[in-house]
Scaffold this motif. Sequence first.
Motif, PDB file in Angstrom:
ATOM      1  N   LEU A  41       0.859  -1.181   0.000  1.00 57.31           N
ATOM      2  CA  LEU A  41       0.000   0.000   0.000  1.00 57.31           C
ATOM      3  C   LEU A  41       0.893   1.229   0.000  1.00 57.31           C
ATOM      4  O   LEU A  41       1.764   1.379   0.853  1.00 57.31           O
ATOM      5  CB  LEU A  41      -0.907   0.032   1.241  1.00 57.31           C
ATOM      6  N   ARG A  42       0.692   2.081  -0.991  1.00 53.83           N
ATOM      7  CA  ARG A  42       1.483   3.297  -1.083  1.00 53.83           C
ATOM      8  C   ARG A  42       0.534   4.486  -1.209  1.00 53.83           C
ATOM      9  O   ARG A  42      -0.447   4.401  -1.956  1.00 53.83           O
ATOM     10  CB  ARG A  42       2.392   3.222  -2.309  1.00 53.83           C
ATOM     11  N   LEU A  43       0.815   5.537  -0.503  1.00 54.01           N
ATOM     12  CA  LEU A  43      -0.059   6.709  -0.553  1.00 54.01           C
ATOM     13  C   LEU A  43       0.507   7.773  -1.477  1.00 54.01           C
ATOM     14  O   LEU A  43       1.634   8.224  -1.289  1.00 54.01           O
ATOM     15  CB  LEU A  43      -0.215   7.282   0.861  1.00 54.01           C
ATOM     16  N   GLU A  44      -0.266   8.144  -2.455  1.00 55.98           N
ATOM     17  CA  GLU A  44       0.187   9.150  -3.402  1.00 55.98           C
ATOM     18  C   GLU A  44      -0.356  10.494  -2.959  1.00 55.98           C
ATOM     19  O   GLU A  44      -1.387  10.960  -3.432  1.00 55.98           O
ATOM     20  CB  GLU A  44      -0.278   8.775  -4.815  1.00 55.98           C
ATOM     21  N   ASP A  45       0.371  11.095  -2.061  1.00 53.87           N
ATOM     22  CA  ASP A  45      -0.103  12.323  -1.429  1.00 53.87           C
ATOM     23  C   ASP A  45       0.745  13.539  -1.793  1.00 53.87           C
ATOM     24  O   ASP A  45       0.972  14.421  -0.976  1.00 53.87           O
ATOM     25  CB  ASP A  45      -0.114  12.132   0.092  1.00 53.87           C
ATOM     26  N   ASP A  77       0.987  -6.011   3.009  1.00 58.62           N
ATOM     27  CA  ASP A  77       2.180  -6.552   3.647  1.00 58.62           C
ATOM     28  C   ASP A  77       3.175  -5.445   3.953  1.00 58.62           C
ATOM     29  O   ASP A  77       3.963  -5.537   4.872  1.00 58.62           O
ATOM     30  CB  ASP A  77       2.847  -7.577   2.713  1.00 58.62           C
ATOM     31  N   GLU A  78       3.124  -4.407   3.113  1.00 57.71           N
ATOM     32  CA  GLU A  78       3.980  -3.248   3.344  1.00 57.71           C
ATOM     33  C   GLU A  78       3.080  -2.029   3.221  1.00 57.71           C
ATOM     34  O   GLU A  78       2.305  -1.931   2.274  1.00 57.71           O
ATOM     35  CB  GLU A  78       5.111  -3.189   2.304  1.00 57.71           C
ATOM     36  N   ALA A  79       3.187  -1.124   4.182  1.00 59.22           N
ATOM     37  CA  ALA A  79       2.279   0.018   4.188  1.00 59.22           C
ATOM     38  C   ALA A  79       2.900   1.180   4.958  1.00 59.22           C
ATOM     39  O   ALA A  79       3.872   0.981   5.694  1.00 59.22           O
ATOM     40  CB  ALA A  79       0.954  -0.383   4.831  1.00 59.22           C
ATOM     41  N   PRO A  80       2.354   2.384   4.778  1.00 62.39           N
ATOM     42  CA  PRO A  80       2.921   3.543   5.468  1.00 62.39           C
ATOM     43  C   PRO A  80       3.066   3.336   6.974  1.00 62.39           C
ATOM     44  O   PRO A  80       4.126   3.611   7.528  1.00 62.39           O
ATOM     45  CB  PRO A  80       1.900   4.643   5.175  1.00 62.39           C
ATOM     46  N   PRO A  88      10.145   4.928   2.788  1.00 64.17           N
ATOM     47  CA  PRO A  88       8.774   5.098   3.279  1.00 64.17           C
ATOM     48  C   PRO A  88       7.737   4.901   2.180  1.00 64.17           C
ATOM     49  O   PRO A  88       8.067   4.900   1.012  1.00 64.17           O
ATOM     50  CB  PRO A  88       8.781   6.541   3.798  1.00 64.17           C
ATOM     51  N   TYR A  89       6.474   4.756   2.584  1.00 66.03           N
ATOM     52  CA  TYR A  89       5.412   4.450   1.630  1.00 66.03           C
ATOM     53  C   TYR A  89       4.429   5.596   1.427  1.00 66.03           C
ATOM     54  O   TYR A  89       3.348   5.401   0.908  1.00 66.03           O
ATOM     55  CB  TYR A  89       4.671   3.168   2.067  1.00 66.03           C
ATOM     56  N   ARG A  90       4.840   6.757   1.904  1.00 69.95           N
ATOM     57  CA  ARG A  90       4.066   7.963   1.590  1.00 69.95           C
ATOM     58  C   ARG A  90       4.932   8.786   0.653  1.00 69.95           C
ATOM     59  O   ARG A  90       6.087   9.076   0.972  1.00 69.95           O
ATOM     60  CB  ARG A  90       3.788   8.789   2.854  1.00 69.95           C
ATOM     61  N   GLN A  91       4.360   9.194  -0.473  1.00 68.40           N
ATOM     62  CA  GLN A  91       5.179   9.940  -1.431  1.00 68.40           C
ATOM     63  C   GLN A  91       5.676  11.256  -0.842  1.00 68.40           C
ATOM     64  O   GLN A  91       6.745  11.727  -1.202  1.00 68.40           O
ATOM     65  CB  GLN A  91       4.386  10.169  -2.716  1.00 68.40           C
TER      66      GLN A  91
END
Length: 492
Positions: A41-45, A77-80, A88-91
């Motif tokens: 899960l990646r957040l495109e912020d 399985d992988e998240a912010p 990190p998983y937040r842009q």
Amino acid sequence: MTTTIRTRFAPSPTGALHLGNARTAALNWLYARKYKGTFVLRLEDTDIERNLQGDGSRPSGEELIIEALDWLGLHPDEAPSTGGPFGPYRQSERANHYANQAEQLLASGHAFRCYCSPEELDAHRKEAIAIGDPPGRDTKCRDRSPEEKTLTQAKGQPASIRLRVESGPVYFEDQLKGGLSIDGDDLGDMILVRSDGRATYNFAATVDDYEMKISHVIRGIGHLSNTPKQMLLYRAFGVQPPQFIHIPTVMASGGGKLSKRAGATSLLTYRDRGYHPDAVLNYLSLLSWSSKSGEEFFEREALIEEVDLDRIGATDTEIDEDKMAWLSGQHVRSEPATTLVDHWSAFLDHTNFNMNRDDLTRSAEVFAHRTRLFSDAQSELETIFGEPTLESEETQVILGTREAKIAIDQLHTTWQEVDWQAKTLGATARDAAENTTMSKGQFFSAIRIAMTGERKGPELGDIAYALGKERTLSRLKHALDKIHHNDGREII
RNA sequence: GCCCCCAUCGUCUAAUGGCUAGGACGCCAGGUUUUCAUCCUGGUAAUAGGAGUUCGAUCCUCCUUGGGGGCACCA
């Protein structure tokens, strides 16, 4: 060579998930699970303006997304929040990654600095469109001499970083659509990094998919036109692109667009209305996908087993809430009573009736097939467990006969001796019906009214089983008293 | 304006260059059942239009129409 499957779901946290987003997430999750891969899960912020901020009372866009995924059981399985090897998983927290990659593209000559202002670019684009030229290509900054560059750079003028895109076909492959090609002229020298230093979507997404070692990009077909741009970037990085799978758009019922702003389509709305989450997952997977056997009901594990990206169709689809509700009913029926009660509990308001957990479990055993949504349990249980009033004229007419009173009295006696199981209770009731002068219909109506105050409803054996022995017998007894009392005269 | 994608019952879909175009939801009818619900059986309804290729096109090609997306210092 075996490749490790890594899929990702990359929403921007601008609001709650709708069914379309959720379907994309579901397919990514299903695919990763099927091949024992990893779901990221990646957040495109990167667009700060549009991110939904949370405060004490309102959840943020990120929280809303997690909540929705969690409800569907699509755990990343992988998240912010939980991290992972490629975080990190937040842009918004990956600015240095984008800056590094941009520097390298600059150094290798794939990218160049552009000193044009957004307004200039915009004016140029409109002009190009007006005369029928492909927009997005202007050569002012692209081909400056090295001397000129150092000179301008020294002045400290703000610059964006753009990709040098040559004319000629850009070819890429989509697993569903096959090979596709578009001309570089139609793409233009896309901007990678804004003049304020923030990466743009296509650049950030590509850097991330590359660095996070994503193997399969499963996303909405709206991204098809982004793919050649991203392809160019993979080419510039000198790496193999992932497998692209563009799936058809999910439309609202009636054909309209599904909008994040249309509250009715929020995934959490379906949760709040009482849809079974497994049914929603099942339904979502059925949108544009069909199993080889034609089977449509799938529990979680079977779905993982069955899902096959090559069987995804090409046409846009509409939401059909009737079918989703039907599926919910199917999943409710396959749910064990002991766990179904937990789902029901969240929707029950006991104001008008009392029941404990045992009552609930027995009810789930015999009444589940009468419901589709979890929220259906309320009215179902309320009519059974609420105290019957027996005051209405109709009730008095039906119960006020000598035969009815005898029938109730006899069943009251019979049931004291039987094994308290739904089937046995039903069978003894049917036997009792044979031994009266009443018609079956009259008999069962009378008994049901005595027990629940309603003419229509579940089978007598099921009602008695759910109510329990003590409550059932006392209601029958009470009904006898009530008739006597209301009538004011001796019947027997 | 230019570029890309899509087109089977109301909806979700299956099918093959060749049986009566199949299934699911919904709807209608009948059956089981003490009623409602469930369940079972049956019915309803589709290849957008026009050319072409072919002995034969839902399927392949082209055009039209319709729908969707893109051409951003939005994602």
